[in-house]
Design a protein around this motif. Structure first.
Motif, short mmCIF file in Angstrom:
data_model
loop_
_atom_site.label_atom_id
_atom_site.label_comp_id
_atom_site.label_asym_id
_atom_site.label_seq_id
_atom_site.Cartn_x
_atom_site.Cartn_y
_atom_site.Cartn_z
N THR A 170 38.39 33.65 63.16
CA THR A 170 39.71 33.06 62.91
C THR A 170 40.11 33.22 61.45
O THR A 170 41.23 33.65 61.14
N VAL A 171 39.19 32.90 60.55
CA VAL A 171 39.51 32.95 59.12
C VAL A 171 39.63 34.40 58.64
O VAL A 171 40.46 34.71 57.78
N ILE A 172 38.83 35.30 59.20
CA ILE A 172 38.95 36.72 58.86
C ILE A 172 40.33 37.24 59.26
O ILE A 172 40.98 37.97 58.50
N LYS A 173 40.78 36.84 60.44
CA LYS A 173 42.11 37.27 60.91
C LYS A 173 43.21 36.77 59.99
O LYS A 173 44.12 37.52 59.62
N ILE A 174 43.12 35.50 59.59
CA ILE A 174 44.12 34.93 58.69
C ILE A 174 44.09 35.65 57.34
O ILE A 174 45.14 35.98 56.77
N SER A 175 42.89 35.91 56.84
CA SER A 175 42.74 36.60 55.56
C SER A 175 43.34 37.99 55.61
O SER A 175 44.04 38.43 54.68
N ASP A 176 43.08 38.71 56.69
CA ASP A 176 43.60 40.07 56.84
C ASP A 176 45.12 40.07 56.93
O ASP A 176 45.79 40.92 56.33
N GLU A 177 45.66 39.12 57.68
CA GLU A 177 47.11 39.06 57.87
C GLU A 177 47.84 38.71 56.58
O GLU A 177 49.00 39.08 56.39
N SER A 178 47.16 38.00 55.69
CA SER A 178 47.76 37.63 54.41
C SER A 178 47.30 38.55 53.28
O SER A 178 47.55 38.28 52.12
N SER A 179 46.61 39.65 53.65
CA SER A 179 46.12 40.65 52.68
C SER A 179 45.22 40.02 51.61
O SER A 179 45.22 40.44 50.46
N ASN A 180 44.46 39.01 52.01
CA ASN A 180 43.51 38.36 51.10
C ASN A 180 42.16 39.07 51.24
O ASN A 180 41.27 38.64 51.96
N TYR A 181 42.01 40.20 50.54
CA TYR A 181 40.80 41.01 50.66
C TYR A 181 39.58 40.29 50.13
O TYR A 181 38.46 40.49 50.63
N ASN A 182 39.77 39.46 49.13
CA ASN A 182 38.65 38.71 48.55
C ASN A 182 38.02 37.81 49.61
O ASN A 182 36.81 37.87 49.85
N MET A 183 38.83 36.99 50.27
CA MET A 183 38.31 36.10 51.29
C MET A 183 37.84 36.86 52.51
O MET A 183 36.84 36.50 53.15
N GLY A 184 38.54 37.94 52.85
CA GLY A 184 38.14 38.75 54.00
C GLY A 184 36.73 39.30 53.83
O GLY A 184 35.92 39.28 54.76
N CYS A 185 36.41 39.77 52.64
CA CYS A 185 35.07 40.30 52.36
C CYS A 185 34.03 39.19 52.36
O CYS A 185 32.93 39.34 52.90
#
Length: 203
Positions: free
Chosen positions: A65-80
């Motif tokens: 869930t959080v990876i999806k939100i991070s990706d959709e908001s282009s938050n590469y830091n949190m996505g990684c």
């Protein structure tokens, strides 16, 4: 503790919305993502300690869930950061299929060339090395008579003064000294006592 509590509340709210049939639109702001990251890290540590299937399922659901939100908001830091947590969860499962999933995640991070992702390349490489080392240790333990839990500090595995791992067969007690093939430091010991700077291996 407060962040974990808030994350539990967020997670429960999402589950209620999902069960009600409403569209789920979680916030993409940084405080929310930071809170959920702490919650996912808490779940990872709980799974490593308890090996509970329910904790594993909950952890994967929240991480996705959080990876999806991070990706959709282009938050590469949190996505990684979240992907590394997910990879660590798979590594902790000790299965071939889980290791394959962990490898996919790690390679995905290593292929990212943006600056936020590059900060996590070393951690991703270290995790890949750790995963490969676990496989080697398991094979050696099974064939040389070490403990199956050797990577959990219960077997015949030790490290030289520069933290390079090595295996002692038979009873696991050090009876000889040799230079480390990696760095040349003295490994092993005498009369079941390790040489100075050597210690039990922890992974």
């Amino acid at each position: 503790t407060r962040k974990i509590y808030e994350a539990c509340c967020h997670s429960q709210e999402l589950k209620i919305l999902e069960n009600s049939g409403h569209d789920i639109v979680p916030p993409s702001n940084t405080p929310y993502l930071d809170t959920m990251f702490e919650f996912c890290k808490y779940l990872l540590n709980m799974y490593i300690k308890e090996k509970s299937d329910q904790v594993k399922i909950t952890a994967l659901e929240n991480m996705d869930t959080v990876i999806k939100i991070s990706d959709e908001s282009s938050n590469y830091n949190m996505g990684c950061k979240l992907r590394l947590l997910k990879a660590k969860l798979y590594v902790a499962m000790y299965s071939d299929s889980a290791r394959r999933e962990a490898s996919k995640i790690i390679n995905y991070i290593l292929e990212l060339t943006c600056e936020p992702a590059k900060r996590y390349h070393k951690e991703a490489k270290d995790l890949l090395d750790k995963m490969e080392l676990k496989i080697i240790m398991k094979v050696v333990d099974e064939t040389e008579g070490g403990w199956p839990e050797g990577w959990n500090n219960k077997g015949h595995w030790f490290v030289c003064p520069n933290q390079h791992p090595y295996f002692i067969g038979n009873c696991g007690g050090a009876m000889e000294e040799r230079p480390c093939p990696e760095c040349g430091a003295l490994v092993g010991g005498r009369n079941h006592s390790l040489s100075a700077g050597n210690s039990q291996f922890r992974i």
